[in-house]
Motif scaffolding. Structure first.
Motif, PDB file in Angstrom:
ATOM      1  N   LEU A  50       4.365  -2.389  -1.348  1.00 19.14           N
ATOM      2  CA  LEU A  50       3.628  -1.738  -2.185  1.00 19.14           C
ATOM      3  C   LEU A  50       2.140  -2.285  -2.105  1.00 19.14           C
ATOM      4  O   LEU A  50       1.097  -2.002  -2.710  1.00 19.14           O
ATOM      5  CB  LEU A  50       3.922  -1.404  -3.707  1.00 19.14           C
ATOM      6  N   SER A  51       2.010  -3.365  -1.818  1.00 14.89           N
ATOM      7  CA  SER A  51       0.852  -4.440  -1.681  1.00 14.89           C
ATOM      8  C   SER A  51       0.086  -4.247  -0.619  1.00 14.89           C
ATOM      9  O   SER A  51       0.593  -3.696   0.631  1.00 14.89           O
ATOM     10  CB  SER A  51       1.146  -5.842  -1.940  1.00 14.89           C
ATOM     11  N   GLY A  52      -1.097  -4.565  -0.655  1.00 16.45           N
ATOM     12  CA  GLY A  52      -2.124  -4.572   0.658  1.00 16.45           C
ATOM     13  C   GLY A  52      -3.458  -4.486   0.300  1.00 16.45           C
ATOM     14  O   GLY A  52      -3.898  -4.479  -1.059  1.00 16.45           O
ATOM     15  N   ASP A  53      -4.240  -4.252   1.319  1.00 13.94           N
ATOM     16  CA  ASP A  53      -5.660  -4.038   1.567  1.00 13.94           C
ATOM     17  C   ASP A  53      -5.944  -2.670   1.269  1.00 13.94           C
ATOM     18  O   ASP A  53      -5.684  -2.061   2.149  1.00 13.94           O
ATOM     19  CB  ASP A  53      -6.547  -4.715   2.533  1.00 13.94           C
ATOM     20  N   PHE A  54      -6.709  -2.102   0.416  1.00  9.80           N
ATOM     21  CA  PHE A  54      -7.274  -0.731   0.362  1.00  9.80           C
ATOM     22  C   PHE A  54      -8.741  -0.424   0.047  1.00  9.80           C
ATOM     23  O   PHE A  54      -9.315  -1.365  -0.687  1.00  9.80           O
ATOM     24  CB  PHE A  54      -6.332   0.153  -0.745  1.00  9.80           C
ATOM     25  N   THR A  55      -9.253   0.505   0.570  1.00 11.14           N
ATOM     26  CA  THR A  55     -10.595   0.765   0.426  1.00 11.14           C
ATOM     27  C   THR A  55     -11.018   2.234  -0.477  1.00 11.14           C
ATOM     28  O   THR A  55     -10.238   3.029  -0.371  1.00 11.14           O
ATOM     29  CB  THR A  55     -11.415   1.193   1.772  1.00 11.14           C
ATOM     30  N   VAL A  56     -11.994   1.959  -1.513  1.00 14.39           N
ATOM     31  CA  VAL A  56     -12.082   3.279  -2.364  1.00 14.39           C
ATOM     32  C   VAL A  56     -13.016   4.296  -1.330  1.00 14.39           C
ATOM     33  O   VAL A  56     -13.756   3.925  -0.717  1.00 14.39           O
ATOM     34  CB  VAL A  56     -12.921   2.690  -3.360  1.00 14.39           C
ATOM     35  N   ASP A  57     -12.190   5.321  -1.289  1.00 17.40           N
ATOM     36  CA  ASP A  57     -12.696   6.320  -0.439  1.00 17.40           C
ATOM     37  C   ASP A  57     -13.874   6.882  -1.223  1.00 17.40           C
ATOM     38  O   ASP A  57     -14.651   6.800  -2.253  1.00 17.40           O
ATOM     39  CB  ASP A  57     -11.725   7.446  -0.155  1.00 17.40           C
ATOM     40  N   PRO A  58     -14.619   8.065  -0.203  1.00 19.07           N
ATOM     41  CA  PRO A  58     -15.884   8.662  -0.897  1.00 19.07           C
ATOM     42  C   PRO A  58     -15.516   9.437  -2.166  1.00 19.07           C
ATOM     43  O   PRO A  58     -16.412   9.675  -2.928  1.00 19.07           O
ATOM     44  CB  PRO A  58     -16.243   9.681   0.368  1.00 19.07           C
ATOM     45  N   ILE A  59     -14.380   9.680  -2.539  1.00 17.99           N
ATOM     46  CA  ILE A  59     -14.248  10.567  -3.492  1.00 17.99           C
ATOM     47  C   ILE A  59     -13.776   9.744  -4.704  1.00 17.99           C
ATOM     48  O   ILE A  59     -14.116   9.973  -5.843  1.00 17.99           O
ATOM     49  CB  ILE A  59     -12.953  11.434  -3.638  1.00 17.99           C
ATOM     50  N   GLY A  60     -13.610   8.499  -4.444  1.00 20.35           N
ATOM     51  CA  GLY A  60     -13.418   7.417  -5.484  1.00 20.35           C
ATOM     52  C   GLY A  60     -11.982   6.893  -5.775  1.00 20.35           C
ATOM     53  O   GLY A  60     -11.688   6.135  -6.815  1.00 20.35           O
TER      54      GLY A  60
END
Length: 200
Positions: free
Chosen positions: A68-78
């Motif tokens: 469940l862990s990792g790096d994630f990017t906030v998408d254009p919708i938020g």
């Protein structure tokens, strides 16, 4: 003769008005160039109070749950898209608030009884250097930046620059605020460094 006197009086009034406007203009330029309030001189943790926005990258750590862990990017919708729970609204809140939101969703959906979640901000909003520098523009923020290192990122001062002091523009409580800053002033994500032209 009367007409000549009137014309002379009008010329004197016009000259007086021009002098007053020049003086006032000079005063406003001086005040506008350098704000009286000095910029905060103590470096703070940029993640404190930082509100996430689209494009930011975060590291989510769910303790004892590597899947469940990792790096994630906030998408254009938020949102960020996490395994199991799907989209999690992340824009406009702090990393700490996002960690609590993820933990609440894991608990609510009965994936974990007592999840322990931490969120670290990996990328921040950029900063800007404008005015009398060689390469003005937008630059990626990294921790530990000062006004001087920001100017160095922009190629350094150009030959017209007034060196040593700048105008620092910062968003405070939703409003832009201008400060008088020195080369050692620490900067935060989203700050604008304005290098003014020196008087010859």
């Amino acid at each position: 003769m009367k007409f000549a006197r009137q014309r002379s009086a009008r010329s004197a009034i016009a000259a007086t008005i021009a002098i007053i406007m020049a003086v006032l203009g000079g005063c406003s330029t001086t005040v506008g160039e350098f704000p009286s309030e000095p910029a905060p001189a103590i470096a703070v943790n940029p993640t404190e109070g930082y509100l996430l926005e689209p494009g930011n990258r975060v590291r989510v750590i769910v303790f004892n749950e590597t899947n469940l862990s990792g790096d994630f990017t906030v998408d254009p919708i938020g949102n960020i898209a996490l395994p199991l729970i799907g989209n999690v609204p992340a824009s406009g809140i702090t990393a700490k608030a996002l960690a609590k939101r993820i933990a609440d969703m894991l608990k609510r959906d009965a994936y974990m009884q007592d999840p322990s979640v931490a969120v670290e901000v990996q990328t921040f909003r950029p900063f800007y250097v404008l005015g009398e520098v060689r390469q003005p523009g937008e630059f990626p923020y990294t921790t530990g930046l000062t006004v001087l290192s920001a100017i160095a990122r922009a190629g350094g001062y150009d030959y017209r620059a007034r060196q040593g002091e700048v105008v620092l523009v910062r968003l405070v409580g939703g409003d832009q605020k201008e400060y008088r800053a020195t080369e050692r002033t620490p900067i935060l994500p989203g700050d604008i460094v304005k290098v003014l032209e020196r008087r010859f």
